[in-house]
Design a protein around this motif. Structure first.
Motif, PDB file in Angstrom:
ATOM      1  N   GLU A 128     -12.967  -3.446   2.632  1.00  0.00           N
ATOM      2  CA  GLU A 128     -12.236  -2.672   1.624  1.00  0.00           C
ATOM      3  C   GLU A 128     -13.129  -2.226   0.470  1.00  0.00           C
ATOM      4  O   GLU A 128     -12.693  -2.095  -0.669  1.00  0.00           O
ATOM      5  CB  GLU A 128     -11.056  -3.505   1.084  1.00  0.00           C
ATOM      6  CG  GLU A 128      -9.999  -2.726   0.323  1.00  0.00           C
ATOM      7  CD  GLU A 128      -9.170  -1.824   1.222  1.00  0.00           C
ATOM      8  OE1 GLU A 128      -8.423  -1.024   0.669  1.00  0.00           O
ATOM      9  OE2 GLU A 128      -9.274  -1.920   2.451  1.00  0.00           O
ATOM     10  N   GLY A 129     -14.433  -2.027   0.739  1.00  0.00           N
ATOM     11  CA  GLY A 129     -15.332  -1.535  -0.294  1.00  0.00           C
ATOM     12  C   GLY A 129     -15.746  -2.582  -1.305  1.00  0.00           C
ATOM     13  O   GLY A 129     -16.367  -2.263  -2.319  1.00  0.00           O
ATOM     14  N   HIS A 147      -2.459   1.265  12.774  1.00  0.00           N
ATOM     15  CA  HIS A 147      -2.600   0.145  11.839  1.00  0.00           C
ATOM     16  C   HIS A 147      -1.943   0.589  10.536  1.00  0.00           C
ATOM     17  O   HIS A 147      -2.561   1.273   9.712  1.00  0.00           O
ATOM     18  CB  HIS A 147      -4.067  -0.221  11.659  1.00  0.00           C
ATOM     19  CG  HIS A 147      -4.787  -0.425  12.969  1.00  0.00           C
ATOM     20  ND1 HIS A 147      -4.240  -1.165  14.002  1.00  0.00           N
ATOM     21  CD2 HIS A 147      -5.989   0.016  13.423  1.00  0.00           C
ATOM     22  CE1 HIS A 147      -5.083  -1.175  15.028  1.00  0.00           C
ATOM     23  NE2 HIS A 147      -6.136  -0.456  14.706  1.00  0.00           N
ATOM     24  N   LEU A 148      -0.685   0.222  10.406  1.00  0.00           N
ATOM     25  CA  LEU A 148       0.175   0.777   9.361  1.00  0.00           C
ATOM     26  C   LEU A 148      -0.028   0.069   8.031  1.00  0.00           C
ATOM     27  O   LEU A 148       0.212  -1.131   7.904  1.00  0.00           O
ATOM     28  CB  LEU A 148       1.642   0.670   9.794  1.00  0.00           C
ATOM     29  CG  LEU A 148       2.676   1.314   8.885  1.00  0.00           C
ATOM     30  CD1 LEU A 148       2.473   2.825   8.827  1.00  0.00           C
ATOM     31  CD2 LEU A 148       4.086   0.971   9.362  1.00  0.00           C
ATOM     32  N   LEU A 174      -0.448  -3.692   8.794  1.00  0.00           N
ATOM     33  CA  LEU A 174       0.148  -4.250  10.005  1.00  0.00           C
ATOM     34  C   LEU A 174      -0.605  -3.662  11.190  1.00  0.00           C
ATOM     35  O   LEU A 174      -0.422  -2.492  11.538  1.00  0.00           O
ATOM     36  CB  LEU A 174       1.632  -3.889  10.106  1.00  0.00           C
ATOM     37  CG  LEU A 174       2.536  -4.271   8.929  1.00  0.00           C
ATOM     38  CD1 LEU A 174       3.970  -3.884   9.242  1.00  0.00           C
ATOM     39  CD2 LEU A 174       2.439  -5.747   8.637  1.00  0.00           C
ATOM     40  N   ARG A 175      -1.442  -4.461  11.798  1.00  0.00           N
ATOM     41  CA  ARG A 175      -2.266  -3.952  12.894  1.00  0.00           C
ATOM     42  C   ARG A 175      -1.433  -3.749  14.157  1.00  0.00           C
ATOM     43  O   ARG A 175      -0.552  -4.552  14.471  1.00  0.00           O
ATOM     44  CB  ARG A 175      -3.432  -4.911  13.172  1.00  0.00           C
ATOM     45  CG  ARG A 175      -4.408  -5.031  12.008  1.00  0.00           C
ATOM     46  CD  ARG A 175      -5.691  -5.721  12.425  1.00  0.00           C
ATOM     47  NE  ARG A 175      -6.436  -4.927  13.395  1.00  0.00           N
ATOM     48  CZ  ARG A 175      -7.242  -3.919  13.067  1.00  0.00           C
ATOM     49  NH1 ARG A 175      -7.371  -3.556  11.804  1.00  0.00           N
ATOM     50  NH2 ARG A 175      -7.888  -3.256  14.001  1.00  0.00           N
ATOM     51  N   GLY A 201      -8.724  -1.530   7.142  1.00  0.00           N
ATOM     52  CA  GLY A 201      -8.606  -1.045   8.511  1.00  0.00           C
ATOM     53  C   GLY A 201      -7.358  -0.244   8.806  1.00  0.00           C
ATOM     54  O   GLY A 201      -7.051   0.021   9.969  1.00  0.00           O
ATOM     55  N   GLY A 202      -6.614   0.182   7.780  1.00  0.00           N
ATOM     56  CA  GLY A 202      -5.412   0.963   8.014  1.00  0.00           C
ATOM     57  C   GLY A 202      -5.727   2.359   8.537  1.00  0.00           C
ATOM     58  O   GLY A 202      -6.804   2.909   8.275  1.00  0.00           O
ATOM     59  N   THR A 203      -4.784   2.938   9.290  1.00  0.00           N
ATOM     60  CA  THR A 203      -4.959   4.302   9.815  1.00  0.00           C
ATOM     61  C   THR A 203      -3.907   5.269   9.284  1.00  0.00           C
ATOM     62  O   THR A 203      -4.057   6.486   9.424  1.00  0.00           O
ATOM     63  CB  THR A 203      -4.904   4.293  11.349  1.00  0.00           C
ATOM     64  OG1 THR A 203      -3.628   3.780  11.787  1.00  0.00           O
ATOM     65  CG2 THR A 203      -6.023   3.444  11.941  1.00  0.00           C
TER      66      THR A 203
END
Length: 442
Positions: A17-18, A305-306, A321-322, A355-357
């Motif tokens: 996350e940076g 990945h919400l 939420l993967r 890692g969210g999309t």
């Protein structure tokens, strides 16, 4: 005879996350202790969460790099481990596992691996330390009249915002004062004020002018991370926002029917909106993507990945939420409750915050109708939902009072054009107005 140095140096892992640094809160081990693979060796606090860091090596601790309260950059030495006497260690103990060697190098391990025990150990509160005493317990603390303060970050935060720790009642185990206690007290504590310095123009020091009575709020911790990420999003992503008003009466009725049938497993409106988003992303996968600027390509993710935007005492965070597309609606509802609760408590590990999309943002909880949200970089889109209120609406040619909300979609114009974005938003709107369409598309 040549002596071979077989010590292993564990570097502060990539926190995701940076995040580029972490502050040491408490060492779990001391020099001379024997550790096993995946044993938690130190607790650190980042701008996102407090986490235990497990060590990928087994052996005897020969050095701890950094003291409690010290900020360590990612990639710098954290702990040095020497093999135990009596022969070489097994290869699995002496080297990183395959998943640690892949990607960016050091990563946090131990979450969900099944190794190393039952997770975080509960700390016993310690005496508050007097900052000027170099770590000696203060007389007040020894007498039991001072607050229990374990985290140096809590002490620093209280100092920055003028909060008197002696006035706080800790909500942590054993009365420990937590960051949330300090944040809650900030509304009543005097703000930090900086008087103007005469005869020293701001241009001389490269700062904007600060006058008498101006309130100065340091841009640190999670606020700095949020500022950096949102600035990068606006700098790199050519974003466009489109919106539509929708009649959510049918969605509310559907939720009532579901919960009446299974009151022990309630489903929230947010869970239904998440299910609708997943349906839309299956139909329009272009929005479940990110732009790889270095490779000059668009990468569409196989799984959704919400991300769920959640307001916490520490700031806005987006837990993930993967593979949310694999969950049923009831599983989504349960996962949302668990995730948002843990996010507000600050107990989510970094792996759950990255890692969210695609992100779903329910800003209606703040009592507002609309927004032009900023994309959660490096994602390609974000759906915002306003409050649901009674409004006049035309139904079958007749004016009626309906439950109306506004949906807004902000998207990266590099990944798609308006046709795709409009098609997705229209699909979401149609499912909100006619939930039966969602069943037809499952």
């Amino acid at each position: 005879m040549t002596t071979v140095d077989r010590t292993q140096v564990f570097l502060l892992p990539d926190l995701g996350e940076g995040l580029s640094e972490a502050e040491i809160v408490e060492w779990r081990v001391a020099v001379g202790d024997v550790v096993t693979v995946d044993q938690s060796v130190v607790e650190v606090e980042t701008a996102k969460a407090v986490v235990d860091v497990p060590c990928p090596y087994a052996g005897r601790v020969v050095a701890l790099h950094g003291a409690a309260g010290e900020v360590r950059p990612v990639g710098q030495p954290l702990i040095t481990i020497a093999p135990l006497d009596g022969g070489d260690e097994p290869a699995a103990h002496a080297t990183y596992r395959e998943e640690e060697r892949a990607g960016s190098g050091n990563v946090l391990i131990g979450y969900g691996t099944g190794h190393g025990g039952a997770g975080r150990r509960r700390r016993r509160p310690r005496l508050a330390l007097a900052p000027e005493s170099g770590g000696t317990p203060s007389p007040a603390a020894a007498g039991g009249t001072a607050p229990l303060v374990i985290s140096p970050i809590v002490r620093r935060l209280a100092k920055e915002h003028g909060v008197d720790l002696a006035t706080l009642r800790g909500t942590g185990p054993g009365g420990v004062v937590r960051r949330a206690d300090v944040e809650a007290a900030r509304t009543t504590a005097p703000a930090t004020r900086l008087a103007a310095v005469p005869d020293q123009p701001a241009a001389h020091v490269g700062l904007a002018p600060v006058g008498d009575g101006d309130v100065v709020i340091p841009l640190t911790g999670i606020r700095k991370v949020i500022a950096d990420k949102l600035s990068r999003s606006r700098r790199e992503i050519p974003e466009v926002t489109i919106w539509v008003d929708v009649d959510a009466t049918g969605l509310l009725e559907t939720r009532r029917a579901i919960n009446a049938a299974t009151p022990d497993e309630p489903v929230s409106i947010l869970a239904l909106l998440a299910r609708i988003c997943l349906s839309g992303l299956r139909k329009f996968p272009q929005l479940n993507a990110h732009v790889d600027t270095e490779g000059q390509r668009i990468v569409q993710s196989a799984g959704v990945h919400l991300g769920i935007a959640a307001q916490t005492d520490r700031g806005l965070i987006v837990p993930v939420l993967r593979d949310a597309q694999r969950l049923t609606t009831r599983e989504l509802a349960a996962a949302l409750v668990e995730t948002t609760t843990a996010a507000r408590a600050g107990t989510l590990p970094p792996a759950r915050l990255t890692g969210g999309t695609f992100t779903l943002n329910n800003y209606g909880v703040f009592g507002v109708d609309g927004s032009t949200p900023i994309i959660n970089h490096p994602e390609a889109a974000l759906l915002g939902v306003g409050r649901i209120v009674d409004k006049p609406w035309v139904v079958d040619g007749q004016l009626a009072v309906r439950k109306v909300t506004q949906l807004s979609l902000t998207f990266d114009h590099r990944v798609c054009d308006g046709g795709v974005a409009g098609g997705f938003l229209r699909h979401v709107a149609d499912c909100v107005e006619q939930p039966a369409l969602l069943v037809a598309n499952v």
